[in-house]
Design a protein around this motif. Structure first.
Motif, PDB file in Angstrom:
ATOM      1  N   ASN A   1     -13.415   1.434  -2.294  1.00 17.24           N
ATOM      2  CA  ASN A   1     -11.756   1.291  -2.980  1.00 17.24           C
ATOM      3  C   ASN A   1     -11.411  -0.227  -2.380  1.00 17.24           C
ATOM      4  O   ASN A   1     -10.606  -0.702  -3.116  1.00 17.24           O
ATOM      5  CB  ASN A   1     -11.038   2.451  -2.284  1.00 17.24           C
ATOM      6  N   ALA A   2     -11.481  -0.494  -1.129  1.00 21.36           N
ATOM      7  CA  ALA A   2     -10.977  -1.882  -0.594  1.00 21.36           C
ATOM      8  C   ALA A   2     -11.588  -2.965  -1.374  1.00 21.36           C
ATOM      9  O   ALA A   2     -10.892  -3.764  -1.830  1.00 21.36           O
ATOM     10  CB  ALA A   2     -11.032  -1.811   0.790  1.00 21.36           C
ATOM     11  N   LEU A   3     -12.838  -2.950  -1.611  1.00 18.79           N
ATOM     12  CA  LEU A   3     -13.502  -4.045  -2.066  1.00 18.79           C
ATOM     13  C   LEU A   3     -13.185  -4.075  -3.652  1.00 18.79           C
ATOM     14  O   LEU A   3     -12.858  -5.217  -4.367  1.00 18.79           O
ATOM     15  CB  LEU A   3     -14.988  -3.747  -2.045  1.00 18.79           C
ATOM     16  N   ASN A   4     -13.051  -2.954  -4.387  1.00 18.90           N
ATOM     17  CA  ASN A   4     -12.690  -2.978  -5.872  1.00 18.90           C
ATOM     18  C   ASN A   4     -11.305  -3.393  -6.030  1.00 18.90           C
ATOM     19  O   ASN A   4     -10.949  -4.305  -6.940  1.00 18.90           O
ATOM     20  CB  ASN A   4     -12.818  -1.743  -6.268  1.00 18.90           C
ATOM     21  N   PHE A   5     -10.641  -3.038  -5.051  1.00 21.55           N
ATOM     22  CA  PHE A   5      -9.073  -3.814  -5.109  1.00 21.55           C
ATOM     23  C   PHE A   5      -9.059  -5.104  -5.180  1.00 21.55           C
ATOM     24  O   PHE A   5      -8.551  -5.842  -5.907  1.00 21.55           O
ATOM     25  CB  PHE A   5      -8.058  -3.316  -3.853  1.00 21.55           C
ATOM     26  N   SER A   6      -9.873  -5.892  -4.235  1.00 23.04           N
ATOM     27  CA  SER A   6     -10.034  -7.358  -3.975  1.00 23.04           C
ATOM     28  C   SER A   6     -10.454  -7.769  -5.382  1.00 23.04           C
ATOM     29  O   SER A   6      -9.967  -8.982  -5.782  1.00 23.04           O
ATOM     30  CB  SER A   6     -10.873  -7.546  -2.887  1.00 23.04           C
ATOM     31  N   VAL A   7     -11.566  -7.359  -5.712  1.00 25.14           N
ATOM     32  CA  VAL A   7     -12.052  -7.792  -7.037  1.00 25.14           C
ATOM     33  C   VAL A   7     -11.313  -7.724  -8.187  1.00 25.14           C
ATOM     34  O   VAL A   7     -11.184  -8.613  -9.021  1.00 25.14           O
ATOM     35  CB  VAL A   7     -13.702  -7.291  -7.282  1.00 25.14           C
ATOM     36  N   TYR A   8     -10.704  -6.514  -8.267  1.00 18.29           N
ATOM     37  CA  TYR A   8      -9.736  -6.366  -9.688  1.00 18.29           C
ATOM     38  C   TYR A   8      -8.525  -7.242  -9.498  1.00 18.29           C
ATOM     39  O   TYR A   8      -7.994  -7.661 -10.363  1.00 18.29           O
ATOM     40  CB  TYR A   8      -9.275  -5.039  -9.624  1.00 18.29           C
ATOM     41  N   ALA A   9      -8.131  -7.228  -8.094  1.00 19.48           N
ATOM     42  CA  ALA A   9      -6.989  -8.321  -7.928  1.00 19.48           C
ATOM     43  C   ALA A   9      -7.092  -9.664  -8.473  1.00 19.48           C
ATOM     44  O   ALA A   9      -6.618 -10.533  -9.060  1.00 19.48           O
ATOM     45  CB  ALA A   9      -6.514  -8.497  -6.627  1.00 19.48           C
ATOM     46  N   ARG A  10      -8.270 -10.272  -8.155  1.00 20.22           N
ATOM     47  CA  ARG A  10      -8.910 -11.459  -8.446  1.00 20.22           C
ATOM     48  C   ARG A  10      -9.069 -11.590  -9.915  1.00 20.22           C
ATOM     49  O   ARG A  10      -8.552 -12.693 -10.620  1.00 20.22           O
ATOM     50  CB  ARG A  10     -10.230 -11.863  -7.772  1.00 20.22           C
ATOM     51  N   LEU A  11      -9.544 -10.414 -10.664  1.00 21.39           N
ATOM     52  CA  LEU A  11      -9.587 -10.450 -12.168  1.00 21.39           C
ATOM     53  C   LEU A  11      -8.295 -10.714 -12.691  1.00 21.39           C
ATOM     54  O   LEU A  11      -7.894 -11.088 -13.863  1.00 21.39           O
ATOM     55  CB  LEU A  11     -10.235  -9.203 -12.668  1.00 21.39           C
ATOM     56  N   LEU A  12      -7.327 -10.050 -11.918  1.00 25.48           N
ATOM     57  CA  LEU A  12      -5.783 -10.412 -12.595  1.00 25.48           C
ATOM     58  C   LEU A  12      -5.146 -11.327 -11.998  1.00 25.48           C
ATOM     59  O   LEU A  12      -3.885 -11.660 -12.150  1.00 25.48           O
ATOM     60  CB  LEU A  12      -5.203  -9.077 -12.123  1.00 25.48           C
TER      61      LEU A  12
END
Length: 270
Positions: A25-36
């Motif tokens: 969850n926390a890792l996905n948040f970081s990656v998704y936020a970077r994608l955005l």
């Protein structure tokens, strides 16, 4: 805007293909936020095995700051799962691997660094509940994902520290979902949100209820959809969008991620 994902990282191992994908969850948040297009950091604990090495290389390639992470001897976290008609189904896991025996108390040793973030997101499976009082003192917003198997008795104590709280309620009735969000709000959480699978999302701000239907698509892989919804909603709202606009952004990005294998690709044989 600078944001931080704090807590869990794993390899999601697909038993039907033998491919493992970075996740958590926390890792996905970081990656998704970077994608955005957010300026993003990730803070967590890695093992020293090949799985952890792959995750770290992926984060570096995506220009996500991992400078405050720790690497310790041992097996990184993993989860075993499969896909059935586009829906992910979890089988089992090693419960975070080395994270089980490695405290993250060190996180609070650098409050000036943490104070740089507009938003910090963490989760139930990050095992950092004891850090929430300290994180709640920071100037940025604090977000927490309770996942789907939360203990109702912990909602009140945890929500005292939260600006945003997310609950996975696909298996719960609308009446039970509303009661959960009301409990969270009365406990101090400024904006509690429930995701309800095919029923969309529901938000309560203390006075009004706002619902958001899902985007209708044929998913390739639903892994990460909830995390994607959370990330896009948070970024949109922190940037000043209305609640309705933010919910809409969450639904759109969740649908986009459902068209990707793994949480965000980057698979390797395990």
């Amino acid at each position: 805007m600078r944001v931080l994902g704090l807590g869990d990282n794993v390899i999601d191992r697909y038993t039907h293909t033998g491919i493992g994908y970075p996740g958590g969850n926390a890792l996905n948040f970081s990656v998704y936020a970077r994608l955005l297009s957010a300026n993003t950091a990730y803070l967590g604990v890695f093992g020293d095995d090949s799985a952890a090495g792959h995750i770290r290389r992926v984060l570096e390639a995506r220009e996500i700051d991992t400078s405050h992470c720790r690497v310790v001897p041992g097996e990184n976290g993993y989860a075993n799962l499969t896909i059935e008609q586009g829906e992910r189904r979890f089988i089992d896991s090693n419960a975070g691997g080395i994270r089980q025996t490695t405290s993250m108390d060190f996180v609070l040793n650098d409050m000036p660094w943490l104070s740089q973030f507009s938003l910090i997101h963490t989760s139930a499976y990050s095992y950092v509940d004891e850090l929430l009082p300290g994180l709640g003192l920071l100037p940025g917003s604090l977000s927490y994902d309770f996942s789907d198997d939360f203990d109702a008795g912990k909602i009140g104590p945890l929500c005292r520290r939260l600006d945003y709280g997310f609950f996975s309620c696909a298996e719960r009735s609308i009446e039970e979902t509303r009661a959960i969000l009301e409990t969270a709000w009365h406990a101090g959480c400024r904006l509690p949100v429930a995701t309800r699978g095919a029923e969309g999302a529901l938000l309560f701000n203390g006075s009004i209820w706002i619902s958001q239907p899902p985007e209708i698509i044929t998913p390739v892989d639903t892994l990460g959809a909830g995390d994607a919804f959370i990330t896009a909603f948070l970024l949109a709202h922190v940037e000043g969008n209305t609640l309705s606009q933010s919910l809409r952004q969450g639904a759109l990005f969740a649908a986009e991620i459902c068209l990707t294998e793994g949480a965000f690709g980057e698979g390797l044989p395990y």
